[in-house]
Design a protein around this motif. Structure first.
Motif, short mmCIF file in Angstrom:
data_model
loop_
_atom_site.label_atom_id
_atom_site.label_comp_id
_atom_site.label_asym_id
_atom_site.label_seq_id
_atom_site.Cartn_x
_atom_site.Cartn_y
_atom_site.Cartn_z
N TYR A 43 38.34 46.39 25.32
CA TYR A 43 39.17 45.28 24.86
C TYR A 43 40.33 45.08 25.81
N GLN A 44 40.44 43.87 26.34
CA GLN A 44 41.57 43.60 27.24
C GLN A 44 42.63 42.79 26.50
N PRO A 45 43.86 43.34 26.41
CA PRO A 45 44.93 42.64 25.70
C PRO A 45 45.23 41.25 26.27
N LEU A 61 31.81 43.82 27.34
CA LEU A 61 30.74 44.81 27.22
C LEU A 61 30.70 45.73 28.44
N ARG A 62 30.40 47.01 28.19
CA ARG A 62 30.28 48.00 29.27
C ARG A 62 28.98 48.78 29.13
N TRP A 63 28.43 49.14 30.29
CA TRP A 63 27.24 49.98 30.34
C TRP A 63 27.51 51.15 31.27
N ASP A 202 40.50 29.82 34.89
CA ASP A 202 39.72 30.82 35.63
C ASP A 202 40.60 31.59 36.61
N ARG A 203 40.26 32.85 36.79
CA ARG A 203 40.99 33.76 37.67
C ARG A 203 41.16 33.21 39.09
N ALA A 204 40.15 32.49 39.55
CA ALA A 204 40.21 31.92 40.91
C ALA A 204 41.44 31.04 41.08
N VAL A 238 45.62 37.56 35.54
CA VAL A 238 47.02 37.60 35.98
C VAL A 238 47.30 39.01 36.52
N GLU A 239 47.58 39.10 37.80
CA GLU A 239 47.73 40.42 38.44
C GLU A 239 49.14 40.76 38.86
N ASP A 240 49.99 39.75 39.04
CA ASP A 240 51.36 40.09 39.43
C ASP A 240 52.41 39.23 38.72
N GLY A 257 45.31 40.00 32.05
CA GLY A 257 45.05 40.47 33.41
C GLY A 257 45.62 41.85 33.65
N TYR A 258 45.31 42.38 34.84
CA TYR A 258 45.71 43.75 35.16
C TYR A 258 47.23 43.95 35.12
N LEU A 259 48.01 42.87 35.31
CA LEU A 259 49.47 43.01 35.21
C LEU A 259 49.87 43.58 33.84
P1 C2E Z 1 34.80 36.85 31.99
O1 C2E Z 1 34.48 36.46 30.59
O2 C2E Z 1 35.39 35.81 32.87
O3 C2E Z 1 35.74 38.11 31.86
C1 C2E Z 1 36.84 38.38 32.68
C2 C2E Z 1 36.50 39.42 33.72
O4 C2E Z 1 37.64 39.61 34.57
C3 C2E Z 1 36.20 40.80 33.14
O5 C2E Z 1 35.23 41.38 33.99
C4 C2E Z 1 37.53 41.52 33.28
O6 C2E Z 1 37.42 42.93 33.30
C5 C2E Z 1 38.01 40.97 34.60
N1 C2E Z 1 39.47 41.01 34.75
C6 C2E Z 1 40.40 40.98 33.78
N2 C2E Z 1 41.65 40.96 34.29
C7 C2E Z 1 41.50 40.98 35.63
C8 C2E Z 1 42.44 40.97 36.73
O7 C2E Z 1 43.66 40.93 36.57
N3 C2E Z 1 41.90 40.98 37.98
C9 C2E Z 1 40.57 41.02 38.20
N4 C2E Z 1 40.13 41.06 39.45
N5 C2E Z 1 39.65 41.00 37.18
C10 C2E Z 1 40.12 40.99 35.92
P2 C2E Z 1 33.99 42.16 33.39
O8 C2E Z 1 34.42 42.93 32.18
O9 C2E Z 1 33.35 42.89 34.52
O10 C2E Z 1 33.03 41.01 32.88
C11 C2E Z 1 32.40 40.13 33.78
C12 C2E Z 1 31.72 39.01 33.04
O11 C2E Z 1 30.63 39.48 32.27
C13 C2E Z 1 32.64 38.31 32.04
O12 C2E Z 1 33.48 37.41 32.74
C14 C2E Z 1 31.62 37.66 31.16
O13 C2E Z 1 31.16 36.46 31.73
C15 C2E Z 1 30.50 38.66 31.14
N6 C2E Z 1 30.59 39.47 29.91
C16 C2E Z 1 31.28 40.60 29.67
N7 C2E Z 1 31.09 41.02 28.41
C17 C2E Z 1 30.28 40.12 27.81
C18 C2E Z 1 29.70 39.99 26.51
O14 C2E Z 1 29.92 40.77 25.57
N8 C2E Z 1 28.88 38.90 26.30
C19 C2E Z 1 28.61 37.99 27.29
N9 C2E Z 1 27.80 36.96 27.01
N10 C2E Z 1 29.14 38.08 28.51
C20 C2E Z 1 29.96 39.13 28.78
#
Ligand code: C2E
Ligand code: CA
Ligand code: CA
Ligand code: CA
Length: 278
Positions: A43-45, A61-63, A202-204, A238-240, A257-259
């Motif tokens: 869970y990300q706050p 989700l994590r694996w 979006d992060r971009a 949001v990183e900084d 975000g990581y900030l």
């Molecule tokens: P998303 O929904 O765009 O999720 C945001 C992603 O950005 C997450 O990657 C998160 O860990 C990452 N993130 C958060 N803050 C930061 C930051 O400050 N900097 C950077 N560089 N990254 C940050 P994650 O957890 O690897 O997930 C990737 C994608 O996988 C998600 O993108 C989403 O599209 C998909 N996903 C993850 N969990 C689920 C789920 O339960 N169901 C579905 N359908 N898709 C999921």
């Protein structure tokens, strides 16, 4: 000619075979991981960038494989979609997130929100709505504190069916966010027809925010769009501090975000929340 056709075909299927075999292997591994409980939700706050207090979290989700390797959801979610496992998996994530929400709310965060990603395969499934209602009912999660994140590309598809489904979801009390906003091409007039509550930048576009881009950044355009459509806005990635400051000044109230925090396991989230109370 016949032989050529055959070898042509064989060549084709053989080169395809590598990819398919890999996908099939991963499909089996993923199903096994799901059954053996090697999948878990973090869970990300999500925070109010002005008060810096937590307002919610996104379930991700994590694996983790047996040898402790982490496989990214961006790799295995497409496999889960391709194999159809996403239907079960997505329901499981939703239920986990609902249960977590109930726990968090009981521990002194009565208005905490939980965002859950929904795949387009889940979304198109005929039983999606009944699955959602049942999950809410079984877990006693308050619908008005649950948000479903759909991607902008999903929000652009088959208008009539989509409008109806979003309306039906809204009737349950659950809200809708458009994830990765700005990466697609949804028009203002199309967005106006949809029952959507929030746009997630979006992060971009958060990454490219600089003082000099102020006034012309895509992030600012999205914030303006949200304001015009009376939609809530949250920024991801949001990183900084600089990004947080500019986003806040531009009128984006929420950030993730990581900030503020990386995605956390359930236990770590509860610890984190304890130190971030009013
Ligand atoms: P998303 O929904 O765009 O999720 C945001 C992603 O950005 C997450 O990657 C998160 O860990 C990452 N993130 C958060 N803050 C930061 C930051 O400050 N900097 C950077 N560089 N990254 C940050 P994650 O957890 O690897 O997930 C990737 C994608 O996988 C998600 O993108 C989403 O599209 C998909 N996903 C993850 N969990 C689920 C789920 O339960 N169901 C579905 N359908 N898709 C999921
Ligand atoms: Ca998301
Ligand atoms: Ca996103
Ligand atoms: Ca994104």
């Amino acid at each position: 000619a016949k032989l050529q056709q055959r070898t042509g075909y064989l060549h084709f299927s053989r080169s395809m075979g590598i990819d398919i075999r890999e996908r099939v292997n991963m499909m089996h591994a993923l199903r096994a991981a799901f059954e053996e409980r090697h999948l878990f939700v973090v869970y990300q706050p999500q925070i109010d960038m002005v008060t810096r207090l937590p307002v919610g979290a996104e379930a991700l989700l994590r694996w983790q494989t047996e040898d402790k390797t982490m496989i990214s959801p961006s790799r295995f979610i497409p496999i889960a979609e391709y194999s159809g496992l996403i239907i079960e998996l997505g329901e499981w994530v939703l239920r986990q997130a609902c249960q977590e929400l109930v726990r968090i709310q009981r521990h002194g965060f009565p208005n905490f929100m939980m965002s859950v990603n929904v795949s387009q395969v889940q979304f198109r499934h005929p039983h999606f709505l009944s699955m959602l209602r049942k999950a809410l009912e079984d877990t006693n999660a308050p619908p008005h504190c649950i948000e479903l994140e759909i991607t902008e590309s999903m929000a652009m598809e088959e208008p009539d069916a989509l409008i109806k489904l979003l309306d039906q979801i809204t009737e349950t009390g659950v809200s809708i966010a458009i994830d990765d906003f700005g990466t697609g091409f949804s028009s203002l007039s199309h967005l106006q027809k949809l029952s959507v509550d929030r746009l997630k930048i979006d992060r971009a576009f958060v990454m490219e925010i600089t003082d000099s881009s102020r006034g012309s950044s895509i992030a600012e355009m999205i914030i303006q769009l949200g304001r015009n459509l009376e939609l809530d806005i949250i920024a991801e990635g949001v990183e900084d501090e600089r990004q947080a400051k500019i986003l806040t000044e531009l009128g984006c109230p929420y950030g993730q975000g990581y900030l503020f925090s990386k995605p956390l396991t359930s236990d770590a989230l509860h610890d984190w929340l304890r130190t971030h109370k009013t």
